[in-house]
Design a protein around this motif. Sequence first.
Motif, PDB file in Angstrom:
ATOM      1  N   GLY A  14     -23.037 -90.241  -2.457  1.00 58.16           N
ATOM      2  CA  GLY A  14     -22.037 -89.067  -2.730  1.00 58.16           C
ATOM      3  C   GLY A  14     -20.950 -89.101  -3.775  1.00 58.16           C
ATOM      4  N   LYS A  15     -20.803 -90.266  -4.314  1.00 61.53           N
ATOM      5  CA  LYS A  15     -19.775 -90.131  -5.844  1.00 61.53           C
ATOM      6  C   LYS A  15     -20.668 -89.833  -6.734  1.00 61.53           C
ATOM      7  CE  LYS A  15     -17.779 -93.482  -8.238  1.00 61.53           C
ATOM      8  NZ  LYS A  15     -17.430 -95.349  -9.388  1.00 61.53           N
ATOM      9  N   ALA A  16     -21.880 -90.099  -7.144  1.00 63.08           N
ATOM     10  CA  ALA A  16     -22.580 -89.612  -7.993  1.00 63.08           C
ATOM     11  C   ALA A  16     -22.653 -87.958  -7.997  1.00 63.08           C
ATOM     12  CB  ALA A  16     -24.069 -89.973  -7.993  1.00 63.08           C
ATOM     13  N   LYS A  17     -22.985 -87.548  -6.536  1.00 61.90           N
ATOM     14  CA  LYS A  17     -23.204 -85.934  -6.342  1.00 61.90           C
ATOM     15  C   LYS A  17     -21.595 -84.799  -7.621  1.00 61.90           C
ATOM     16  CE  LYS A  17     -26.035 -86.007  -2.859  1.00 61.90           C
ATOM     17  NZ  LYS A  17     -26.538 -84.826  -1.506  1.00 61.90           N
ATOM     18  N   LYS A  18     -20.888 -86.230  -6.990  1.00 65.24           N
ATOM     19  CA  LYS A  18     -19.770 -85.087  -7.558  1.00 65.24           C
ATOM     20  C   LYS A  18     -19.078 -85.376  -8.655  1.00 65.24           C
ATOM     21  CE  LYS A  18     -15.625 -85.717  -4.044  1.00 65.24           C
ATOM     22  NZ  LYS A  18     -14.690 -87.369  -3.374  1.00 65.24           N
ATOM     23  N   GLN A  19     -19.630 -86.672  -9.352  1.00 71.84           N
ATOM     24  CA  GLN A  19     -18.642 -86.497 -10.221  1.00 71.84           C
ATOM     25  C   GLN A  19     -20.478 -86.003 -11.202  1.00 71.84           C
ATOM     26  OE1 GLN A  19     -20.399 -90.833 -11.944  1.00 71.84           O
ATOM     27  NE2 GLN A  19     -19.513 -90.554 -13.933  1.00 71.84           N
ATOM     28  N   MET A  20     -21.667 -85.221 -10.932  1.00 75.78           N
ATOM     29  CA  MET A  20     -22.404 -84.796 -12.040  1.00 75.78           C
ATOM     30  C   MET A  20     -21.917 -83.359 -11.765  1.00 75.78           C
ATOM     31  SD  MET A  20     -26.256 -85.455 -11.105  1.00 75.78           S
ATOM     32  CE  MET A  20     -26.027 -86.303  -9.135  1.00 75.78           C
ATOM     33  N   THR A  22     -18.613 -82.567 -11.128  1.00 78.09           N
ATOM     34  CA  THR A  22     -17.641 -82.243 -12.124  1.00 78.09           C
ATOM     35  C   THR A  22     -17.486 -82.498 -13.858  1.00 78.09           C
ATOM     36  OG1 THR A  22     -16.817 -84.618 -11.875  1.00 78.09           O
ATOM     37  CG2 THR A  22     -15.915 -83.221  -9.849  1.00 78.09           C
ATOM     38  N   THR A  23     -19.117 -82.986 -14.314  1.00 83.31           N
ATOM     39  CA  THR A  23     -19.589 -83.737 -15.555  1.00 83.31           C
ATOM     40  C   THR A  23     -19.565 -82.180 -16.176  1.00 83.31           C
ATOM     41  OG1 THR A  23     -19.089 -85.370 -14.742  1.00 83.31           O
ATOM     42  CG2 THR A  23     -20.359 -84.498 -16.949  1.00 83.31           C
ATOM     43  N   PHE A  24     -20.809 -81.420 -15.543  1.00 78.57           N
ATOM     44  CA  PHE A  24     -21.893 -80.547 -16.082  1.00 78.57           C
ATOM     45  C   PHE A  24     -21.204 -79.686 -15.568  1.00 78.57           C
ATOM     46  CE2 PHE A  24     -23.675 -84.617 -15.474  1.00 78.57           C
ATOM     47  CZ  PHE A  24     -25.065 -84.577 -17.046  1.00 78.57           C
ATOM     48  N   GLY A  25     -21.478 -78.233 -16.296  1.00 77.29           N
ATOM     49  CA  GLY A  25     -21.394 -76.758 -16.460  1.00 77.29           C
ATOM     50  C   GLY A  25     -22.693 -76.188 -15.332  1.00 77.29           C
ATOM     51  N   SER A 240     -30.895 -78.820 -10.446  1.00 79.44           N
ATOM     52  CA  SER A 240     -30.946 -78.463 -11.671  1.00 79.44           C
ATOM     53  C   SER A 240     -30.598 -77.481 -13.240  1.00 79.44           C
ATOM     54  CB  SER A 240     -31.771 -77.047 -10.168  1.00 79.44           C
ATOM     55  OG  SER A 240     -32.324 -77.183  -9.291  1.00 79.44           O
ATOM     56  N   ALA A 241     -29.318 -77.537 -12.829  1.00 80.30           N
ATOM     57  CA  ALA A 241     -28.961 -76.531 -13.516  1.00 80.30           C
ATOM     58  C   ALA A 241     -29.297 -77.313 -15.135  1.00 80.30           C
ATOM     59  CB  ALA A 241     -27.411 -75.998 -13.983  1.00 80.30           C
ATOM     60  N   ILE A 242     -28.773 -79.055 -15.074  1.00 81.81           N
ATOM     61  CA  ILE A 242     -28.993 -79.529 -16.456  1.00 81.81           C
ATOM     62  C   ILE A 242     -30.986 -79.563 -16.930  1.00 81.81           C
ATOM     63  CG2 ILE A 242     -28.555 -82.256 -16.128  1.00 81.81           C
ATOM     64  CD1 ILE A 242     -26.530 -82.994 -13.954  1.00 81.81           C
ATOM     65  N   THR A 243     -31.099 -78.944 -15.676  1.00 81.83           N
ATOM     66  CA  THR A 243     -32.412 -80.049 -16.145  1.00 81.83           C
ATOM     67  C   THR A 243     -32.939 -78.991 -16.526  1.00 81.83           C
ATOM     68  OG1 THR A 243     -33.133 -81.502 -13.541  1.00 81.83           O
ATOM     69  CG2 THR A 243     -34.640 -80.590 -15.207  1.00 81.83           C
ATOM     70  N   PHE A 244     -32.984 -77.985 -16.427  1.00 82.21           N
ATOM     71  CA  PHE A 244     -33.148 -76.222 -16.965  1.00 82.21           C
ATOM     72  C   PHE A 244     -32.255 -76.433 -18.621  1.00 82.21           C
ATOM     73  CE2 PHE A 244     -32.097 -71.981 -18.462  1.00 82.21           C
ATOM     74  CZ  PHE A 244     -33.025 -71.345 -18.011  1.00 82.21           C
ATOM     75  N   ALA A 245     -31.086 -76.514 -18.652  1.00 79.60           N
ATOM     76  CA  ALA A 245     -30.934 -76.886 -19.826  1.00 79.60           C
ATOM     77  C   ALA A 245     -31.487 -77.069 -21.252  1.00 79.60           C
ATOM     78  CB  ALA A 245     -29.118 -77.425 -19.454  1.00 79.60           C
ATOM     79  N   TYR A 246     -32.084 -78.602 -20.088  1.00 78.76           N
ATOM     80  CA  TYR A 246     -32.836 -79.892 -21.575  1.00 78.76           C
ATOM     81  C   TYR A 246     -34.081 -78.863 -21.970  1.00 78.76           C
ATOM     82  CZ  TYR A 246     -36.278 -82.983 -22.212  1.00 78.76           C
ATOM     83  OH  TYR A 246     -37.660 -83.652 -22.713  1.00 78.76           O
TER      84      TYR A 246
END
Length: 260
Positions: A14-20, A22-25, A240-246
């Motif tokens: 849960g903590k990791a999900k919340k951090q992701m 808020t960190t990534f657009g 998905s957004a993070i991976t797509f951006a890469y």
Amino acid sequence: MSKTFTQTKEELVGKAKKQMDTTFGQGDWTVRQKLALTCRILFEGGHDSGLAGQITARATEPGTYYTQQLGLGFDEITASNLLVVNSDLEVLEGKGMANPANRFHSWVYEARPDVNCIIHTHPTHIVALSMLEVPLQVSHMDMCPLFDDCAFLKDWPGVPVGNEEGELISKALGSKRALLLSHHGQLVAGDSIEQACVLAELFERAARLQLLASAAGDIKPIPEKLGKEAHDWILRPTRSAITFAYFARRVLKKHGDALA
């Protein structure tokens, strides 16, 4: 001692999900640009097969969607040369014509209001697996976004330009996000362009791994509970957004014209 060493897995997830979140657009690309990038990403991923395959995404008006022009390869698609068509494949924006095989996309969009992007391609390892008439086996953590989320159509419907094929394919897909079509290829139906692109790339890799593993022995299944856990952990909008951006950053080094 670290304060997180005593936390449960559920708490850490849960903590990791919340951090992701808020960190990534979600990126600044338009729908057209994301579709063009998807075409180039899949081209580099071995999904090109001449002029076969279609990539579509819902457009602004109900019953309409973006697709590529028939006659252009995935490596030639740009944001500006995409078409907008209706469910009858009549061109509303752009020049040229859509691939007649887009008809089954219309059927899937009609049956699945949750789907916003469809990718249908004939990549090498998926096609090889389809020739064996066996379902996709997901037995590795990285491939778990497809765990219990990939349907199988054993009976080849022939050239998919009729309404019969559209009805058959949409029913075979059901509520899942992916479909392996015997003697044909793959279909991915995603919540977003980013998700569909990532799943299509994973699908081809999963097929390749299945062929490699089955050549060496019997593939061992992973526990259902853990497979579903990994499915839900990896298949999140932010992930998905993070991976797509890469993938996009990587492909733009060779395909800078895609965004034009």
